[in-house]
Design an enzyme around this catalytic site. Structure first.
Site, PDB file in Angstrom:
ATOM      1  N   LEU A  76      38.528  38.234  36.467  1.00  0.00           N
ATOM      2  CA  LEU A  76      39.347  39.318  37.016  1.00  0.00           C
ATOM      3  C   LEU A  76      39.266  39.320  38.537  1.00  0.00           C
ATOM      4  O   LEU A  76      38.380  38.693  39.120  1.00  0.00           O
ATOM      5  CB  LEU A  76      38.839  40.643  36.439  1.00  0.00           C
ATOM      6  CG  LEU A  76      39.019  40.729  34.909  1.00  0.00           C
ATOM      7  CD1 LEU A  76      38.023  41.680  34.288  1.00  0.00           C
ATOM      8  CD2 LEU A  76      40.450  41.112  34.572  1.00  0.00           C
ATOM      9  N   PRO A  77      40.198  40.061  39.203  1.00  0.00           N
ATOM     10  CA  PRO A  77      40.233  39.977  40.667  1.00  0.00           C
ATOM     11  C   PRO A  77      38.935  40.433  41.359  1.00  0.00           C
ATOM     12  O   PRO A  77      38.405  39.705  42.194  1.00  0.00           O
ATOM     13  CB  PRO A  77      41.406  40.893  41.043  1.00  0.00           C
ATOM     14  CG  PRO A  77      42.281  40.926  39.822  1.00  0.00           C
ATOM     15  CD  PRO A  77      41.340  40.812  38.656  1.00  0.00           C
TER      16      PRO A  77
ATOM     17  N   THR B 211      34.735  36.575  41.119  1.00  0.00           N
ATOM     18  CA  THR B 211      33.863  36.640  42.291  1.00  0.00           C
ATOM     19  C   THR B 211      33.703  38.108  42.666  1.00  0.00           C
ATOM     20  O   THR B 211      34.686  38.759  43.037  1.00  0.00           O
ATOM     21  CB  THR B 211      34.479  35.870  43.475  1.00  0.00           C
ATOM     22  OG1 THR B 211      34.738  34.532  43.065  1.00  0.00           O
ATOM     23  CG2 THR B 211      33.531  35.875  44.672  1.00  0.00           C
TER      24      THR B 211
ATOM     25  N   LYS C  12      28.106  31.869  45.391  1.00  0.00           N
ATOM     26  CA  LYS C  12      29.567  31.841  45.531  1.00  0.00           C
ATOM     27  C   LYS C  12      30.024  32.433  46.871  1.00  0.00           C
ATOM     28  O   LYS C  12      30.874  31.861  47.558  1.00  0.00           O
ATOM     29  CB  LYS C  12      30.184  32.614  44.366  1.00  0.00           C
ATOM     30  CG  LYS C  12      31.676  32.799  44.431  1.00  0.00           C
ATOM     31  CD  LYS C  12      32.426  31.489  44.291  1.00  0.00           C
ATOM     32  CE  LYS C  12      33.907  31.658  44.524  1.00  0.00           C
ATOM     33  NZ  LYS C  12      34.614  30.391  44.577  1.00  0.00           N
TER      34      LYS C  12
HETATM   35  P1  NAD Z   1      44.713  36.442  39.695  1.00  0.00           P
HETATM   36  O1  NAD Z   1      45.059  37.634  40.498  1.00  0.00           O
HETATM   37  O2  NAD Z   1      45.667  35.284  39.603  1.00  0.00           O
HETATM   38  O3  NAD Z   1      44.416  36.901  38.160  1.00  0.00           O
HETATM   39  C1  NAD Z   1      43.762  38.061  37.789  1.00  0.00           C
HETATM   40  C2  NAD Z   1      44.254  38.458  36.399  1.00  0.00           C
HETATM   41  O4  NAD Z   1      43.525  39.617  35.988  1.00  0.00           O
HETATM   42  C3  NAD Z   1      45.745  38.831  36.371  1.00  0.00           C
HETATM   43  O5  NAD Z   1      46.395  38.147  35.315  1.00  0.00           O
HETATM   44  C4  NAD Z   1      45.734  40.331  36.117  1.00  0.00           C
HETATM   45  O6  NAD Z   1      46.852  40.808  35.373  1.00  0.00           O
HETATM   46  C5  NAD Z   1      44.438  40.496  35.347  1.00  0.00           C
HETATM   47  N1  NAD Z   1      43.898  41.855  35.380  1.00  0.00           N
HETATM   48  C6  NAD Z   1      43.683  42.649  36.451  1.00  0.00           C
HETATM   49  N2  NAD Z   1      43.148  43.820  36.064  1.00  0.00           N
HETATM   50  C7  NAD Z   1      43.021  43.763  34.725  1.00  0.00           C
HETATM   51  C8  NAD Z   1      42.529  44.656  33.737  1.00  0.00           C
HETATM   52  N3  NAD Z   1      42.052  45.859  34.075  1.00  0.00           N
HETATM   53  N4  NAD Z   1      42.546  44.269  32.450  1.00  0.00           N
HETATM   54  C9  NAD Z   1      43.016  43.041  32.106  1.00  0.00           C
HETATM   55  N5  NAD Z   1      43.506  42.144  32.984  1.00  0.00           N
HETATM   56  C10 NAD Z   1      43.501  42.509  34.277  1.00  0.00           C
HETATM   57  O7  NAD Z   1      43.299  35.960  40.210  1.00  0.00           O
HETATM   58  P2  NAD Z   1      42.658  34.496  40.094  1.00  0.00           P
HETATM   59  O8  NAD Z   1      43.136  33.640  41.200  1.00  0.00           O
HETATM   60  O9  NAD Z   1      42.762  34.032  38.673  1.00  0.00           O
HETATM   61  O10 NAD Z   1      41.124  34.857  40.432  1.00  0.00           O
HETATM   62  C11 NAD Z   1      40.277  35.537  39.521  1.00  0.00           C
HETATM   63  C12 NAD Z   1      38.882  35.595  40.114  1.00  0.00           C
HETATM   64  O11 NAD Z   1      38.406  34.266  40.352  1.00  0.00           O
HETATM   65  C13 NAD Z   1      38.799  36.337  41.463  1.00  0.00           C
HETATM   66  O12 NAD Z   1      37.609  37.075  41.513  1.00  0.00           O
HETATM   67  C14 NAD Z   1      38.803  35.212  42.482  1.00  0.00           C
HETATM   68  O13 NAD Z   1      38.141  35.592  43.673  1.00  0.00           O
HETATM   69  C15 NAD Z   1      38.051  34.133  41.722  1.00  0.00           C
HETATM   70  N6  NAD Z   1      38.377  32.750  42.109  1.00  0.00           N
HETATM   71  C16 NAD Z   1      39.669  32.348  42.318  1.00  0.00           C
HETATM   72  C17 NAD Z   1      39.914  31.024  42.671  1.00  0.00           C
HETATM   73  C18 NAD Z   1      41.325  30.516  42.916  1.00  0.00           C
HETATM   74  O14 NAD Z   1      41.465  29.386  43.416  1.00  0.00           O
HETATM   75  N7  NAD Z   1      42.370  31.273  42.562  1.00  0.00           N
HETATM   76  C19 NAD Z   1      38.854  30.112  42.800  1.00  0.00           C
HETATM   77  C20 NAD Z   1      37.566  30.549  42.532  1.00  0.00           C
HETATM   78  C21 NAD Z   1      37.337  31.871  42.194  1.00  0.00           C
END
Ligand code: NAD
Length: 295
Positions: free
Chosen positions: A64-65, A95, A170
Site C-alpha cells: 500500500l502507499p 515503504t 529501505k
Molecule cells: P500505487 O499507488 O501504484 O498502488 C497502491 C495501491 O494501493 C493502489 O492500487 C490503491 O488503490 C491501493 N490502496 C490504497 N489504499 C487502499 C486501501 N485502504 N485498501 C485497499 N487498497 C488500497 O503504489 P506502488 O507504486 O504500487 O507502491 C506501493 C508501495 O511500494 C509504496 O509504499 C511505495 O513507496 C513502495 N515501492 C514502490 C516502488 C515503485 O517503483 N513503484 C518501488 C519500491 C517500493
C-alpha cells in the site's frame, strides 16, 4: 498456499501475479475495482473487504502507499485483523516508517498474528520479473516462514534484523537513490547542453566512476535505457510523490536520531518543487526536467 494480497498498484499487481504463477491460490482486495478485475482475469479471487479477503488466508501480504493505508487495512473495522485466523503471518511490503512498522507488529501480535516489515527495491520492472530485493524485519522464525513465499516475488530475500529494520534499510537506500537520481540528472543535462551526445556520455559514466543504478539501469535522460520510464514519458515507475514520502520518512527518522541529512534535505526540496508544479504522479526520474526548462 492460500495467500491474501492487498494493494494492487504499480508494484502490488505484478507481485500478486507472480504468486499466482508460482501456483498459490491468491485472494485480492483493492479500493480500485479495475485493479481487482485485472487480477481476477489472471486467476485471483476477489473479496469485498480486507477482513473477508483474509478469512481463509494462510499468509497475508500488503503493498500500500503509506503507513496510514496499512494501518487502515490491518486495523480498520473491516480490516485484516478482524478476519484473519490467529497465527497467520502478515507481511507488509509497503515503504513506511520503522516506528509504524513496530507499532503494527504489536497490534498484530495482540491478535495472535506475527508481523514482518518487508519493503522492496527493484522497481516495477523487478516486480514484474520477480527479481525484487526484500528487506525483512522479523524474528528468525518468521523470516524462515516468509522466505519461500517472498521467493516467488523476489531474488534476494535479506534478513535485516528485528521488526522495523527492513524499513530502516529501505529508507536509507531510497535517501541515496533520491540523491543519486538528481546527481545523474545534473550530469546528463550539463553534458547535453555542452554538446556531447547523451548516449556517449551515459556510456562513459556507466563504465567510469560515476556509474550507479540511476545512470546504468534507470537513466533519467530519454532514449538511453529502453526499459526505463524516461523512454516512455516518465509513466509507470516510482512516482515523485512516493519518493517525496520516502524522503520525509528518512528526514523524520533522522530527526529522532539527531542525524544531519544535508543532501537529503536539498533533494526533498527539489522533488517538492517538482510535485508542486503538478508532476507528482510522474516517475521520479522526471526530476531531470527541472534542469531542462527553457531559459
Ligand atoms: P500505487 O499507488 O501504484 O498502488 C497502491 C495501491 O494501493 C493502489 O492500487 C490503491 O488503490 C491501493 N490502496 C490504497 N489504499 C487502499 C486501501 N485502504 N485498501 C485497499 N487498497 C488500497 O503504489 P506502488 O507504486 O504500487 O507502491 C506501493 C508501495 O511500494 C509504496 O509504499 C511505495 O513507496 C513502495 N515501492 C514502490 C516502488 C515503485 O517503483 N513503484 C518501488 C519500491 C517500493
Amino acid at each position: 498456499m492460500r495467500i491474501t494480497f492487498i494493494g494492487l498498484g504499480n508494484m502490488g499487481a505484478p507481485m500478486a501475479r507472480n504468486l499466482i504463477k508460482a501456483g498459490h491460490a491468491v485472494t485480492v482486495f483493492d479500493l480500485n475495482p479495475q485493479a481487482v478485475s485485472a487480477l481476477v482475469e489472471a486467476g485471483a479471487r476477489a473479496a469485498g473487504s480486507p477482513a473477508e479477503a483474509a478469512r481463509e488466508a494462510e499468509f497475508v501480504v500488503t503493498m500500500l502507499p503509506a503507513a496510514a493505508h496499512v494501518e487502515a487495512v490491518l486495523t480498520g473495522l473491516q480490516g485484516v485483523l478482524n478476519g484473519v485466523p490467529k497465527g497467520v503471518p502478515i507481511v507488509d511490503s509497503s515503504t513506511i516508517d520503522p516506528a509504524s512498522a513496530r507499532r503494527l507488529a504489536e497490534k498484530a501480535a495482540a491478535h495472535g498474528n506475527p508481523f514482518a516489515d518487508a519493503p522492496v527495491s527493484g522497481g516495477t520492472g523487478g516486480a514484474a520479473a520477480g527479481t525484487l530485493t526484500f528487506m525483512v524485519g522479523a524474528d528468525e522464525a518468521l523470516f524462515k516462514q516468509a522466505q519461500p513465499v517472498l521467493q516467488a516475488m523476489g531474488q534476494n530475500i535479506v534478513h535485516c534484523g528485528g521488526t522495523g529494520t527492513g524499513q530502516v534499510a529501505k529508507i536509507c537506500n531510497n535517501l541515496l537513490l533520491a540523491i543519486s537520481m538528481i546527481g545523474v540528472s545534473e550530469a546528463m543535462s550539463l553534458g547535453a547542453s555542452l554538446g556531447i551526445d547523451p548516449k556517449v556520455l551515459a556510456g562513459i559514466i556507466n563504465t567510469s566512476s560515476g556509474r550507479c543504478w540511476s545512470a546504468d539501469t534507470y537513466n533519467p535522460y530519454p532514449g538511453i535505457i529502453e526499459t526505463a520510464p524516461a523512454s516512455r514519458g516518465y509513466t509507470g515507475g516510482f512516482g515523485v510523490d512516493l519518493m517525496l514520502k520516502d524522503l520525509g520518512l528518512a528526514i523524520d527518522a533522522a530527526k529522532g536520531a539527531h542525524q544531519p541529512l544535508m543532501l537529503g534535505a536539498v533533494a526533498q526540496q527539489l522533488y517538492q518543487m517538482w510535485s508542486q508544479q503538478g508532476q507528482g504522479k510522474l516517475d521520479f526520474s522526471s526530476i531531470i526536467q527541472l534542469y531542462q526548462q527553457p531559459h
